[in-house]
Write a protein that holds these residues in place. Structure first.
Motif, short mmCIF file in Angstrom:
data_model
loop_
_atom_site.label_atom_id
_atom_site.label_comp_id
_atom_site.label_asym_id
_atom_site.label_seq_id
_atom_site.Cartn_x
_atom_site.Cartn_y
_atom_site.Cartn_z
N ILE A 98 179.49 89.07 21.37
CA ILE A 98 178.18 88.42 21.37
C ILE A 98 177.54 88.55 19.99
N SER A 99 177.59 89.75 19.43
CA SER A 99 176.98 90.00 18.12
C SER A 99 177.65 89.21 17.01
N CYS A 145 172.26 85.76 18.13
CA CYS A 145 172.81 86.56 19.23
C CYS A 145 172.86 88.04 18.84
N ASP A 194 178.93 86.28 17.33
CA ASP A 194 178.80 84.85 17.56
C ASP A 194 177.82 84.18 16.60
#
Length: 139
Positions: free
Chosen positions: A8-9, A15, A11
């Motif tokens: 997620i980080s 995010c 992305d």
């Protein structure tokens, strides 16, 4: 969960910032301090690197708590862990001078210089980027 947070980080900065705003740094650092499995250490270090990367850089206040852990990780015996921790430091040194000063005060410079002679270019490159950013500042 650690792998998911890393994905997620990585992305996008938006995010990543949401993950950081949720308070993910401290639990990740606790995970790294538990000296868990080899693969967990690799994944957690990669995730920490993603917390520090991407332009624009995250708020240094959100990630500076990781400096003592990064200082330990650049001494790890696993090349992948060393590479990702050097990348994290290189991202953080690509910022304001107060961030660079905090990294210097984390006592990583000697080890980074040692890593410049590592046999692996994968280690040398992020170590060199970090040292270069430290010596040039943000000018």
């Amino acid at each position: 969960a650690v792998w998911a947070l890393g994905n997620i980080s990585g992305d996008s900065p938006a995010c990543r910032d949401l993950v950081l705003e949720s308070g993910a740094v401290e639990p990740l650092l606790r995970q790294l301090q538990t000296k868990g499995s080899h693969s967990m250490t690799r994944i957690a270090t990669w995730t920490l690197s993603n917390f520090c990367g991407e332009m624009p850089r995250p708020s240094f206040d959100r990630v500076k708590i990781a400096l003592p852990t990064l200082a330990e990780l650049i001494c790890h015996d696993d090349e992948e862990v060393v590479v990702d921790s050097c990348k994290a430091l290189s991202y953080l040194t690509d910022g304001p001078n107060d961030a660079i000063q905090a990294i210097i005060e984390a006592d990583v410079c000697g080890r980074l210089v040692e890593l410049l002679t590592n046999s692996s270019p994968d280690v040398q490159a992020p170590a060199l980027r970090t040292v270069g950013s430290i010596v040039t500042g943000n000018d």
